[in-house]
Design an enzyme around this catalytic site. Structure first.
Site, PDB file in Angstrom:
ATOM      1  N   CYS A  30       0.924  -1.220  -0.060  1.00  0.00           N
ATOM      2  CA  CYS A  30      -0.015   0.084  -0.285  1.00  0.00           C
ATOM      3  C   CYS A  30       0.894   1.133   0.016  1.00  0.00           C
ATOM      4  O   CYS A  30       1.471   1.689  -0.889  1.00  0.00           O
ATOM      5  CB  CYS A  30      -1.112   0.168   1.174  1.00  0.00           C
ATOM      6  SG  CYS A  30      -2.417   1.123   0.735  1.00  0.00           S
ATOM      7  N   HIS A  72      -3.525  -5.166   0.688  1.00  0.00           N
ATOM      8  CA  HIS A  72      -3.184  -5.868   2.376  1.00  0.00           C
ATOM      9  C   HIS A  72      -3.208  -7.121   2.369  1.00  0.00           C
ATOM     10  O   HIS A  72      -4.254  -7.694   2.994  1.00  0.00           O
ATOM     11  CB  HIS A  72      -4.058  -4.854   3.253  1.00  0.00           C
ATOM     12  CG  HIS A  72      -3.505  -3.375   3.354  1.00  0.00           C
ATOM     13  ND1 HIS A  72      -2.792  -2.899   4.118  1.00  0.00           N
ATOM     14  CD2 HIS A  72      -4.355  -2.556   2.631  1.00  0.00           C
ATOM     15  CE1 HIS A  72      -2.799  -1.546   3.811  1.00  0.00           C
ATOM     16  NE2 HIS A  72      -3.703  -1.235   2.874  1.00  0.00           N
ATOM     17  N   GLU A  75      -1.318  -8.588   4.381  1.00  0.00           N
ATOM     18  CA  GLU A  75      -1.076  -8.892   5.759  1.00  0.00           C
ATOM     19  C   GLU A  75      -2.301  -8.845   6.561  1.00  0.00           C
ATOM     20  O   GLU A  75      -2.230  -9.411   7.744  1.00  0.00           O
ATOM     21  CB  GLU A  75      -0.125  -7.691   6.264  1.00  0.00           C
ATOM     22  CG  GLU A  75      -0.935  -6.483   6.786  1.00  0.00           C
ATOM     23  CD  GLU A  75      -1.353  -5.558   5.818  1.00  0.00           C
ATOM     24  OE1 GLU A  75      -1.041  -5.928   4.445  1.00  0.00           O
ATOM     25  OE2 GLU A  75      -2.141  -4.785   6.197  1.00  0.00           O
TER      26      GLU A  75
HETATM   27  N1  LIG Z   1      -2.288   6.686   2.905  1.00  0.00           N
HETATM   28  C1  LIG Z   1      -2.083   6.272   1.540  1.00  0.00           C
HETATM   29  C2  LIG Z   1      -1.611   4.476   1.791  1.00  0.00           C
HETATM   30  C3  LIG Z   1      -2.994   3.850   2.146  1.00  0.00           C
HETATM   31  C4  LIG Z   1      -2.382   2.581   3.203  1.00  0.00           C
HETATM   32  O1  LIG Z   1      -1.181   2.446   3.298  1.00  0.00           O
HETATM   33  N2  LIG Z   1      -3.581   2.278   3.816  1.00  0.00           N
HETATM   34  C5  LIG Z   1      -3.331   1.507   5.037  1.00  0.00           C
HETATM   35  C6  LIG Z   1      -3.605   2.258   6.383  1.00  0.00           C
HETATM   36  C7  LIG Z   1      -3.595   1.487   7.653  1.00  0.00           C
HETATM   37  C8  LIG Z   1      -2.889   0.024   7.366  1.00  0.00           C
HETATM   38  O2  LIG Z   1      -3.290  -0.899   7.300  1.00  0.00           O
HETATM   39  O3  LIG Z   1      -1.473   0.371   7.847  1.00  0.00           O
HETATM   40  C9  LIG Z   1      -3.326   6.281   0.595  1.00  0.00           C
HETATM   41  O4  LIG Z   1      -4.438   6.552   1.135  1.00  0.00           O
HETATM   42  O5  LIG Z   1      -3.180   5.701  -0.408  1.00  0.00           O
END
Ligand SMILES: N[C@@H](CCC(=O)NCCCC(=O)O)C(=O)O
Length: 259
Positions: free
Chosen positions: A118, A224, A226
């Site tokens: 992400c 995600h 994970e």
């Molecule tokens: N802020 C960026 C990246 C989005 C992101 O990594 N979301 C996960 C948020 C929480 C987590 O699961 O760690 C975007 O909005 O593109």
């Protein structure tokens, strides 16, 4: 029995860069527990890195057999791809950007295994000269890729399919042509940096996974894996392939140390 300093029977070490948060009156370095758990599911030893000064990057990478770049609610600062901030209400983490972007260039030079998730995927693209949409849901023709609902279960629910590009790393790892993923992001790949290969796309055409040309395992995914990984066979294939690449790197490191 291994003696001190002998890592031959140890699991590979995976560095996990932290985010920066203010809790109460004080700044903290934080890392999501699900990412640390994912490193263990990969069969590796997680080492959370608070941050790093430029002169510390090489010493950190000397410890590493792989790197996992986590997601985060914070956005990569648009100045890193030549844009002003469009929405000043969205969180940023310039302290993380300041060291992870050069860190990424160094880990690629060393050909270290990398799983970028992400925000981590976005960092990889920006570090190599690519750009991001700052709010992809505001653009015509693109879906809203932000997590929906109030609970984590709802936000991380499977949201859309990704279509896997044939002949690439992702297809080799997951052995699927298409599968459903969760989606929790407002930024997204706009211009993919040179040296990167598209590995999967969303139905609206958005790049959802990419890899670094010429590296055995350097994979970025916008979703995600994970999240509740043990319940998702495709996520487990991804994590175990990453762990295998890290074990191979650890073996190469030991061979070099033994001369
Ligand atoms: N802020 C960026 C990246 C989005 C992101 O990594 N979301 C996960 C948020 C929480 C987590 O699961 O760690 C975007 O909005 O593109």
């Amino acid at each position: 029995m291994s003696c001190a300093g002998d890592r031959s029977s140890s699991p590979p070490v995976v560095l996990v860069p932290a985010c920066n948060r203010v809790l109460g009156q004080h700044p903290f370095h934080v890392a999501g527990a699900k990412y640390v758990a994912a490193v263990r599911l990969a069969g590796a030893l997680p080492l959370v890195v608070p941050d790093a000064a430029p002169e510390e990057l090489d010493a950190l990478l000397d410890l590493a057999d792989g790197v996992l770049l986590t997601g985060s609610p914070s956005n990569v600062h648009p100045r890193h791809f030549g844009e002003p901030v469009h929405d000043t209400t969205l969180p940023l983490d310039p302290r993380r950007d300041a060291w992870t972007l050069p860190f990424i260039l160094k880990l690629i030079e060393r050909r270290l295994p990398l799983l970028a998730i992400c925000r981590g995927a976005q960092e990889l693209n920006v570090a190599l000269g690519g750009s991001l949409h700052q709010a992809v849901h505001s653009l015509p023709g693109y879906a809203d890729h932000r997590g929906q609902g109030e609970t984590a279960e709802a936000q991380y629910a499977l949201a859309h399919e990704v279509h896997v590009e044939p002949g690439g790393l992702l297809q080799a790892v997951v052995q699927e042509e298409a599968f459903r993923v969760n989606s929790v992001h407002g930024q997204a790949v706009n211009r993919l940096a040179s040296g990167l290969r598209v590995e999967a796309r969303a139905p609206d055409g958005l790049v959802e996974a990419f890899s670094v040309h010429g590296m055995d395992f350097a994979l970025a995914v916008q979703w995600h894996p994970e999240w509740q990984a043990p319940n998702n066979p495709i996520s487990m294939r991804l994590l175990q392939a990453f762990g295998h690449a890290c074990r191979q790197q650890a073996a190469r490191r030991r061979d070099q140390q033994e001369g």
